[in-house]
Scaffold this active site. Structure first.
Site, short mmCIF file in Angstrom:
data_model
loop_
_atom_site.label_atom_id
_atom_site.label_comp_id
_atom_site.label_asym_id
_atom_site.label_seq_id
_atom_site.Cartn_x
_atom_site.Cartn_y
_atom_site.Cartn_z
N ASP A 26 8.60 -1.91 41.01
CA ASP A 26 9.24 -1.39 39.81
C ASP A 26 8.15 -0.95 38.83
O ASP A 26 7.40 -1.78 38.32
CB ASP A 26 10.13 -2.47 39.19
CG ASP A 26 10.79 -2.04 37.89
OD1 ASP A 26 10.62 -0.87 37.48
OD2 ASP A 26 11.46 -2.88 37.27
N HIS B 71 -4.60 0.65 58.03
CA HIS B 71 -4.00 -0.60 58.50
C HIS B 71 -5.05 -1.67 58.76
O HIS B 71 -4.75 -2.87 58.66
CB HIS B 71 -3.18 -0.35 59.77
CG HIS B 71 -2.11 -1.37 60.02
ND1 HIS B 71 -2.31 -2.72 59.87
CD2 HIS B 71 -0.82 -1.23 60.38
CE1 HIS B 71 -1.20 -3.37 60.15
NE2 HIS B 71 -0.27 -2.49 60.46
#
Length: 434
Positions: free
Chosen positions: A380, A147
């Site tokens: 995708d 993070h």
């Protein structure tokens, strides 16, 4: 669900015909990087068949790492002892796995999620991915990232770019970096107090004082809120609020959850309960403006608080107003004040980031992460968008993740960490508009 991890390797950037850049460059962390959580987080995507091959996904990753080099780098310390990212192209962890069973419907958070991505502890790599193939042809992609390298929006931009590269398209969006964005003012202007918010005087390993037996009962509940319910909730929160505009869906929903979780926890009337809400600075900083493509961390926190008795006795609009006002205060002035504060040796003497206080139980408080505007469902690889997206199993009491539902019609899923003793009461209250 028995997962077999079959192969693990490091994937390095592919620069094609271009001259590879130097591998001895160090990127210093910004104040926003150093103040956030120091550890890996994980997200999980599931895809129905047909799906591209692991080789195609790997080659797309190599192309994308050539633009997002941080994920292939490593943390080191500079000559002053400060952590920075060495762009040495050491590589990102790439794990290939399989399961002899079909992928079930992942509608309930489960510790089994942890098998769908590489481990989060003891990791040198700054990013990892696991591709798990199921007997039905489904593909699950489990991605973990440090993070302190990038926040949720920057990470999701990388993932979208990776999907495009796998489909043979240009790597977009490209990461935006500009160290000049966070130069402190001269003279500095400490308009706000950051000690006690982003920083604390002493790092404590556990501030909860909760027994290990009780900690072992923490569960994660997934609550689904339909767009119809959210419209009713928003109307109720905005009624007689005195505001010129109605409260947002976000304000209304977390106000509702704050009140119902407070009831489920059976807090004492005199208890003070506080929410820690992540606020994206890309939409807040105006002088200069920061592009949405900025790569790194750019989040600070709003912290509304209230007495438990006031929160549950006052109408929903009261909680929504507390949240709205607290988030509004985290504006350009606040972000600039933080930059000045975190750059001051005098102010930083003896303080540590509150983001690294480890506590698995936040009661009576909550920590809110809204992923509602992140383009997670745009990842995708060539077989279409994912049919499911979820954070990993994160059993911390008081953690609250908001994620857009796969339905695509405005529904929202809330992942709520609570003690098992409080979950049934929360379920009973969750959809009540009273």
């Amino acid at each position: 669900m028995k997962i077999k991890r079959e192969r693990s390797r490091l994937i390095k950037p592919d620069y094609g015909d271009a001259t590879p850049p130097p591998t001895d460059l160090c990127l210093p962390l910004t104040p926003f990087d150093t103040v956030t959580y120091d550890g890996h987080i994980a997200v999980i995507y599931a895809y129905r068949p047909p799906n591209p091959t692991n080789k195609a996904i790997k080659e797309g990753l190599r192309r994308t790492l050539a633009e997002y080099r941080e994920w292939a780098g490593r943390f080191v310390e500079d000559k002053d002892g400060s952590r920075c990212i060495l762009l040495n192209d050491a590589g990102m962890r790439f794990v290939e796995a399989s399961c002899d069973y079909p992928l079930g419907y992942m509608d309930r958070p489960s510790p089994e999620y942890l098998e769908l991505h590489p481990p989060l502890e003891g990791v040198q790599e700054l990013a990892q991915v696991q591709l798990t193939r199921f007997s039905c042809g489904s593909l699950v992609v489990g991605f973990t990232s440090q993070h302190m390298v990038a926040d949720g929006l920057a990470t999701s931009n990388f993932l979208v770019a990776w999907g495009r590269a796998t489909r043979g398209l240009p790597v977009q969006p490209l990461p935006f970096r500009d160290p000049a964005l966070f130069v402190p003012r001269n003279p500095p202007n400490f308009q706000f107090e950051h000690r006690g918010v982003e920083y604390t005087d002493k790092l404590r390993t556990d501030i909860s004082g909760v027994s290990s037996a009780l900690l072992s009962t923490i569960k994660v509940h997934k609550a689904h809120f339909s767009s119809d319910f959210l419209l009713k909730l928003k109307a109720k929160a905005s009624a007689k609020s005195g505001m010129r505009k109605p409260y947002t869906t976000f304000d209304s929903l977390i106000a509702h959850l704050w009140r119902q979780i407070t009831r489920a926890r059976a807090l004492r009337p005199e208890d003070t309960t506080e929410m820690r809400i992540a606020v994206n600075g890309r939409a807040r900083m105006t002088n200069p403006r920061v592009p949405l493509e900025y790569f790194g961390n750019l989040v600070l926190w709003a912290m509304p608080r209230a007495k438990a008795c006031d929160l549950v006795r006052q109408p929903l609009s009261h909680a929504a107003r507390l949240i709205h006002d607290a988030v509004s205060r985290v504006n350009d002035d606040y972000f600039r004040s933080f930059i000045d504060y975190s750059s001051s040796k005098e102010k930083m003497e003896g303080v540590v980031p509150t983001g690294n206080i480890t506590s698995r139980a936040l009661c009576p408080n909550l920590e809110v992460y809204s992923w509602l505007r992140f383009p997670f469902y745009d990842l995708d690889f060539g077989g279409g968008c994912p049919h499911m997206f979820t954070p990993t199993y994160f059993p911390d009491e008081g953690s609250l993740f908001l994620v857009p539902s796969i339905s695509g019609n405005g529904d929202i899923d809330a992942f709520v960490g609570l003690f098992e003793k409080d979950i049934q009461t929360f379920k009973d209250l969750c959809y009540s508009l009273e």
